[in-house]
Scaffold this motif. Structure first.
Motif, short mmCIF file in Angstrom:
data_model
loop_
_atom_site.label_atom_id
_atom_site.label_comp_id
_atom_site.label_asym_id
_atom_site.label_seq_id
_atom_site.Cartn_x
_atom_site.Cartn_y
_atom_site.Cartn_z
N ASP A 79 0.81 -1.23 0.00
CA ASP A 79 0.00 0.00 0.00
C ASP A 79 0.84 1.27 0.00
N ILE A 80 2.13 1.14 0.27
CA ILE A 80 2.97 2.34 0.28
C ILE A 80 2.99 2.99 -1.12
N GLY A 81 2.72 2.19 -2.13
CA GLY A 81 2.70 2.70 -3.50
C GLY A 81 1.55 3.65 -3.79
N LYS A 82 0.61 3.78 -2.85
CA LYS A 82 -0.55 4.66 -3.06
C LYS A 82 -0.27 6.12 -2.69
N LEU A 83 0.91 6.37 -2.14
CA LEU A 83 1.23 7.72 -1.66
C LEU A 83 1.72 8.60 -2.82
N LYS A 84 0.78 9.04 -3.63
CA LYS A 84 1.11 9.70 -4.90
C LYS A 84 1.79 11.06 -4.72
N LYS A 85 1.65 11.67 -3.53
CA LYS A 85 2.27 12.98 -3.31
C LYS A 85 3.59 12.89 -2.55
N LEU A 86 3.97 11.67 -2.16
CA LEU A 86 5.18 11.49 -1.33
C LEU A 86 6.43 11.91 -2.10
N GLU A 87 7.18 12.85 -1.51
CA GLU A 87 8.42 13.35 -2.13
C GLU A 87 9.67 12.84 -1.43
N THR A 88 9.55 12.54 -0.13
CA THR A 88 10.72 12.15 0.67
C THR A 88 10.38 10.91 1.49
N LEU A 89 11.18 9.86 1.32
CA LEU A 89 10.99 8.62 2.07
C LEU A 89 12.33 8.25 2.72
N LEU A 109 8.18 10.95 -5.86
CA LEU A 109 9.31 10.73 -4.95
C LEU A 109 10.61 11.35 -5.49
N ARG A 110 11.24 12.18 -4.65
CA ARG A 110 12.49 12.84 -5.02
C ARG A 110 13.69 12.28 -4.26
N THR A 111 13.46 11.91 -2.98
CA THR A 111 14.56 11.43 -2.13
C THR A 111 14.17 10.09 -1.52
N LEU A 112 15.04 9.09 -1.71
CA LEU A 112 14.82 7.76 -1.13
C LEU A 112 16.09 7.38 -0.38
N ASN A 113 15.98 7.29 0.96
CA ASN A 113 17.14 6.96 1.80
C ASN A 113 16.95 5.58 2.39
N LEU A 114 17.80 4.65 1.94
CA LEU A 114 17.77 3.25 2.43
C LEU A 114 19.11 2.87 3.04
N SER A 115 19.85 3.87 3.49
CA SER A 115 21.17 3.65 4.07
C SER A 115 21.08 2.78 5.33
N GLY A 116 22.09 1.95 5.54
CA GLY A 116 22.17 1.19 6.79
C GLY A 116 21.07 0.17 6.96
N ASN A 117 20.72 -0.53 5.86
CA ASN A 117 19.77 -1.63 5.92
C ASN A 117 20.48 -2.94 5.60
N HIS A 118 19.76 -3.95 5.11
CA HIS A 118 20.37 -5.27 4.88
C HIS A 118 20.31 -5.69 3.41
N PHE A 119 20.35 -4.71 2.50
CA PHE A 119 20.28 -5.04 1.08
C PHE A 119 21.57 -5.72 0.61
N LYS A 120 21.41 -6.88 -0.04
CA LYS A 120 22.56 -7.56 -0.65
C LYS A 120 22.58 -7.34 -2.15
N GLU A 121 21.41 -6.94 -2.69
CA GLU A 121 21.31 -6.65 -4.12
C GLU A 121 20.76 -5.24 -4.30
N LEU A 132 12.85 11.05 -9.19
CA LEU A 132 13.89 10.73 -8.19
C LEU A 132 15.17 11.52 -8.43
N ASP A 133 15.60 12.24 -7.39
CA ASP A 133 16.85 13.01 -7.46
C ASP A 133 17.99 12.31 -6.71
N VAL A 134 17.69 11.83 -5.50
CA VAL A 134 18.74 11.27 -4.64
C VAL A 134 18.34 9.88 -4.15
N LEU A 135 19.24 8.93 -4.38
CA LEU A 135 19.05 7.56 -3.89
C LEU A 135 20.24 7.22 -3.01
#
Length: 238
Positions: A79-89, A109-121, A132-135
């Motif tokens: 359901d997070i995909g329904k946030l059509k106005k979300l600019e910063t996550l 969405l302009r800024t997506l911060n996933l730093s310090g998680n457990h992504f292997k891919e 999107l500006d910053v990942l």
């Protein structure tokens, strides 16, 4: 945290459109926020112990900024995909290792911060985020920067402090990519595609702390073209 304190927060949020409750040891996303789905624009629940984001998060149609950093999230609801106005996550410092495909529907969405998680891919499906500006994927366990990155619209991608040993040459085709941060990874000099230097938009390639000395980059074909972009950008901001 007492109900009266939460009630006071909710009353304030109704007026301001901002709900901020950080460092309170919350184990759950406050259900009471459902009453404010129509007018909340900013939610900050960082430094709590939240493990699950409820499906009703999709009801916050006015939400522009959602910060749930330093919690215990292991996944995100579709359901997070329904946030059509979300600019910063901002989701740094959680236990995430994948994203729902619906995240690609966050068209503002302009800024997506996933730093310090457990992504292997490197997470897939982000090419549809046209704004999107910053990942930020720093401080994960990613090994490969895949060809799919060519589809990203990001201006800056931060991959510092991963375990990257492979950088696909297609990265040079990312149309808006200006800043590529790859500090403290496992890259050899031979892993740096010439095309990133000679044929990309990248004007800041940050590679300190890898398996080669930064100054040896100068020996690569295309370095002069990269330096032209680097210098031109520096002048613009001087």
């Amino acid at each position: 945290m007492g109900n009266s304190a939460l009630k006071a927060h909710l009353e304030t949020s109704q007026k301001t459109g901002v709900f901020q409750l950080t460092g309170k040891g919350l184990a759950e996303f406050p259900e009471e926020l459902q009453k404010l789905t129509g007018n909340l624009r900013t939610v900050d629940l960082s430094n709590n112990k939240i493990e699950v984001l409820p499906a009703f998060i999709g009801g916050f149609q006015q939400l522009k900024s959602l910060t749930i950093s330093s919690n215990k999230l292991t996944s995100l609801p579709n359901d997070i995909g329904k946030l059509k106005k979300l600019e910063t996550l901002i989701l740094n410092g959680n236990h995430l290792n994948h994203l729902p495909s619906s995240l690609g529907q966050l068209k503002s969405l302009r800024t997506l911060n996933l730093s310090g998680n457990h992504f292997k891919e490197f997470p897939s499906g982000l090419g549809t985020l046209r704004q999107l500006d910053v990942l930020d994927l720093s401080k994960n366990k990613i090994h490969v920067v895949p060809a799919e990155v060519a589809e990203l619209q990001a201006i800056e991608i931060n991959l510092n402090q991963n375990q990257i040993s492979t950088l696909c040459p297609e990265v040079s085709r990312a149309p808006r990519l200006k800043v590529l941060r790859l500090e403290e990874n496992c890259l050899e000099l031979s892993s740096i595609p010439i095309s990133i230097l000679s044929d990309s938009q990248v004007s800041l390639l940050s590679v300190e702390g890898n398996l080669f000395e930064v100054k040896t980059l100068r020996d690569l074909e295309g370095y002069d073209k990269y330096m032209e972009r680097f210098t031109a950008t520096k002048k613009k901001f001087a």
